[in-house]
Motif scaffolding. Structure first.
Motif, PDB file in Angstrom:
ATOM      1  N   HIS A  73       0.841  -1.207   0.000  1.00 38.71           N
ATOM      2  CA  HIS A  73       0.000   0.000   0.000  1.00 38.71           C
ATOM      3  C   HIS A  73       0.875   1.257   0.000  1.00 38.71           C
ATOM      4  O   HIS A  73       0.580   2.236  -0.705  1.00 38.71           O
ATOM      5  N   LEU A  74       1.959   1.245   0.787  1.00 41.05           N
ATOM      6  CA  LEU A  74       2.852   2.404   0.847  1.00 41.05           C
ATOM      7  C   LEU A  74       3.606   2.595  -0.467  1.00 41.05           C
ATOM      8  O   LEU A  74       3.934   3.727  -0.830  1.00 41.05           O
ATOM      9  N   LEU A  75       3.880   1.516  -1.154  1.00 38.97           N
ATOM     10  CA  LEU A  75       4.655   1.601  -2.393  1.00 38.97           C
ATOM     11  C   LEU A  75       3.781   1.906  -3.609  1.00 38.97           C
ATOM     12  O   LEU A  75       4.283   2.419  -4.618  1.00 38.97           O
ATOM     13  N   SER A  76       2.490   1.619  -3.533  1.00 43.60           N
ATOM     14  CA  SER A  76       1.632   1.694  -4.718  1.00 43.60           C
ATOM     15  C   SER A  76       1.558   3.075  -5.366  1.00 43.60           C
ATOM     16  O   SER A  76       1.501   3.179  -6.592  1.00 43.60           O
ATOM     17  N   PRO A  77       1.565   4.178  -4.582  1.00 40.86           N
ATOM     18  CA  PRO A  77       1.478   5.488  -5.250  1.00 40.86           C
ATOM     19  C   PRO A  77       2.819   6.015  -5.745  1.00 40.86           C
ATOM     20  O   PRO A  77       2.870   7.092  -6.345  1.00 40.86           O
ATOM     21  N   LEU A  78       3.898   5.306  -5.502  1.00 44.52           N
ATOM     22  CA  LEU A  78       5.216   5.820  -5.861  1.00 44.52           C
ATOM     23  C   LEU A  78       5.449   5.701  -7.358  1.00 44.52           C
ATOM     24  O   LEU A  78       5.101   4.689  -7.972  1.00 44.52           O
ATOM     25  N   PRO A  79       6.053   6.712  -7.985  1.00 46.77           N
ATOM     26  CA  PRO A  79       6.400   6.628  -9.410  1.00 46.77           C
ATOM     27  C   PRO A  79       7.348   5.459  -9.662  1.00 46.77           C
ATOM     28  O   PRO A  79       8.168   5.116  -8.801  1.00 46.77           O
ATOM     29  N   ALA A  80       7.234   4.853 -10.808  1.00 47.36           N
ATOM     30  CA  ALA A  80       8.051   3.670 -11.124  1.00 47.36           C
ATOM     31  C   ALA A  80       9.538   3.982 -11.081  1.00 47.36           C
ATOM     32  O   ALA A  80      10.358   3.118 -10.742  1.00 47.36           O
ATOM     33  N   GLU A  81       9.885   5.241 -11.412  1.00 50.05           N
ATOM     34  CA  GLU A  81      11.313   5.581 -11.468  1.00 50.05           C
ATOM     35  C   GLU A  81      11.893   5.919 -10.093  1.00 50.05           C
ATOM     36  O   GLU A  81      13.102   6.083  -9.961  1.00 50.05           O
ATOM     37  N   GLU A  82      11.051   6.054  -9.064  1.00 49.94           N
ATOM     38  CA  GLU A  82      11.556   6.407  -7.737  1.00 49.94           C
ATOM     39  C   GLU A  82      12.337   5.248  -7.132  1.00 49.94           C
ATOM     40  O   GLU A  82      11.972   4.077  -7.295  1.00 49.94           O
ATOM     41  N   VAL A  83      13.405   5.579  -6.451  1.00 49.53           N
ATOM     42  CA  VAL A  83      14.243   4.565  -5.816  1.00 49.53           C
ATOM     43  C   VAL A  83      13.425   3.813  -4.774  1.00 49.53           C
ATOM     44  O   VAL A  83      12.723   4.426  -3.959  1.00 49.53           O
ATOM     45  N   LYS A  84      13.505   2.496  -4.792  1.00 45.57           N
ATOM     46  CA  LYS A  84      12.756   1.691  -3.838  1.00 45.57           C
ATOM     47  C   LYS A  84      13.296   1.925  -2.426  1.00 45.57           C
ATOM     48  O   LYS A  84      14.504   2.091  -2.225  1.00 45.57           O
ATOM     49  N   PRO A  85      12.414   1.922  -1.439  1.00 43.04           N
ATOM     50  CA  PRO A  85      12.869   2.207  -0.071  1.00 43.04           C
ATOM     51  C   PRO A  85      13.614   1.038   0.550  1.00 43.04           C
ATOM     52  O   PRO A  85      13.479  -0.117   0.118  1.00 43.04           O
ATOM     53  N   ARG A  86      14.400   1.331   1.553  1.00 45.47           N
ATOM     54  CA  ARG A  86      14.954   0.291   2.420  1.00 45.47           C
ATOM     55  C   ARG A  86      13.849  -0.107   3.381  1.00 45.47           C
ATOM     56  O   ARG A  86      13.223   0.746   4.011  1.00 45.47           O
ATOM     57  N   ILE A  87      13.604  -1.395   3.503  1.00 46.38           N
ATOM     58  CA  ILE A  87      12.564  -1.910   4.391  1.00 46.38           C
ATOM     59  C   ILE A  87      13.268  -2.610   5.547  1.00 46.38           C
ATOM     60  O   ILE A  87      13.939  -3.628   5.357  1.00 46.38           O
ATOM     61  N   ILE A  88      13.132  -2.033   6.725  1.00 46.76           N
ATOM     62  CA  ILE A  88      13.964  -2.418   7.868  1.00 46.76           C
ATOM     63  C   ILE A  88      13.129  -3.138   8.916  1.00 46.76           C
ATOM     64  O   ILE A  88      12.121  -2.610   9.402  1.00 46.76           O
ATOM     65  N   LEU A  89      13.553  -4.331   9.265  1.00 45.80           N
ATOM     66  CA  LEU A  89      12.907  -5.123  10.307  1.00 45.80           C
ATOM     67  C   LEU A  89      13.679  -4.934  11.606  1.00 45.80           C
ATOM     68  O   LEU A  89      14.879  -5.189  11.666  1.00 45.80           O
ATOM     69  N   MET A  90      13.005  -4.439  12.648  1.00 46.11           N
ATOM     70  CA  MET A  90      13.636  -4.293  13.948  1.00 46.11           C
ATOM     71  C   MET A  90      13.488  -5.615  14.697  1.00 46.11           C
ATOM     72  O   MET A  90      12.379  -6.054  14.977  1.00 46.11           O
ATOM     73  N   CYS A  91      14.621  -6.259  14.976  1.00 43.02           N
ATOM     74  CA  CYS A  91      14.543  -7.559  15.651  1.00 43.02           C
ATOM     75  C   CYS A  91      15.866  -7.882  16.333  1.00 43.02           C
ATOM     76  O   CYS A  91      16.925  -7.417  15.902  1.00 43.02           O
ATOM     77  N   PRO A  92      15.837  -8.696  17.422  1.00 48.89           N
ATOM     78  CA  PRO A  92      17.064  -9.019  18.154  1.00 48.89           C
ATOM     79  C   PRO A  92      18.082  -9.790  17.329  1.00 48.89           C
ATOM     80  O   PRO A  92      19.257  -9.825  17.680  1.00 48.89           O
ATOM     81  N   GLN A  93      17.640 -10.404  16.233  1.00 45.07           N
ATOM     82  CA  GLN A  93      18.550 -11.186  15.405  1.00 45.07           C
ATOM     83  C   GLN A  93      19.281 -10.338  14.363  1.00 45.07           C
ATOM     84  O   GLN A  93      20.119 -10.843  13.627  1.00 45.07           O
ATOM     85  N   GLY A  94      18.931  -9.050  14.283  1.00 47.89           N
ATOM     86  CA  GLY A  94      19.503  -8.199  13.253  1.00 47.89           C
ATOM     87  C   GLY A  94      20.922  -7.752  13.546  1.00 47.89           C
ATOM     88  O   GLY A  94      21.477  -7.993  14.619  1.00 47.89           O
TER      89      GLY A  94
END
Length: 248
Positions: A73-94
């Motif tokens: 849903h967050l990515l759907s309105p983004l222009p195709a040429e826009e750089v894809k975001p970093r998707i960060i998982l907060m977790c003790p194993q990171g």
């Protein structure tokens, strides 16, 4: 810069987003900060986002479908040429979070943080959605919101214009690979404790040398492990040898 936080408790984030440096940066338009409740993307009438683990065991596991749906849903309105975001998982194993990672993430245009609040995440979230997994230390918290706020604060303060003094972030502890030198302000003497004469001399070149030596000494005393990876000049190494000699 745009930062989105996927959480079951957006109210935890809003207080932080509207306060201090983060609040000022958002008001200035330096950063867009958004908390998204991924329960809204559960896709079922009970708004269920977790379930029991396959194979048995205690606790509940976050389902993949609400998380994927929220990110898409967050990515759907983004222009195709826009750089894809970093998707960060907060977790003790990171990977353990450091100032170096903060400086790297501060260069991104868009970050999405995923905050869990139960036993763990469905592994397919790790394998097929996130780009990074981060931990702020070897301990366990109730959820990922507080770690995410910590990381976001350290990133936003590095954005141009976020701090009143642009040199502040440059000299902070860890930014140079060393702990920061000690600071003093008025009065010059307080309860018999005086500000070092060097800082009152007005000789800025000598003050810079003093501060560097103090940073090296403080790092040697408190975090000698940092010296193994810090970028040290030949002069720094001479100072360290002298400091080590004085301690023996």
């Amino acid at each position: 810069m745009r930062i989105d936080v996927l959480t079951l408790f957006p109210e935890m984030c809003e207080g932080v987003f509207g306060t201090s440096i983060l609040g000022k940066a958002r008001d200035k338009g330096i950063v867009s900060l958004n908390a998204v409740n991924f329960r809204d993307f559960s896709g079922n009438k009970h708004n269920t986002v977790d379930d029991t683990p396959y194979g048995g065991g205690g606790g509940m596991v976050l389902k993949p479908d609400p998380i994927f749906a929220a990110v898409e849903h967050l990515l759907s309105p983004l222009p195709a040429e826009e750089v894809k975001p970093r998707i960060i998982l907060m977790c003790p194993q990171g990977k353990t979070y450091t100032q170096k990672i903060a400086e790297e993430l501060a260069q991104e245009q868009h970050l999405i943080f995923i905050c869990g609040h139960y036993e763990g995440y469905d592994e397919r979230i790790r394998e097929h959605l996130v780009t990074d997994e981060l931990s702020i230390g070897d301990y366990v918290l109730t959820g990922g919101e507080l770690p995410a706020m910590t990381v976001i604060d350290s990133i936003v303060r590095l954005q141009p214009g976020a701090l009143g003094n642009e040199t502040s972030a440059v000299s902070d502890s860890f930014s140079t690979g060393l702990l920061e030198y000690p600071h003093y302000t008025r009065p010059a003497e307080f309860r018999g404790w005086k500000v070092p004469d060097m800082l009152l001399s007005g000789h800025h070149a000598n003050i810079d040398v003093w501060r560097r030596e103090q940073a090296l000494q403080r790092t040697l005393e408190r975090r000698p492990d940092l010296l193994e990876t810090a970028e040290l000049t030949p002069k720094d190494k001479q100072i360290l040898e002298r400091l080590k000699g004085s301690r023996s």
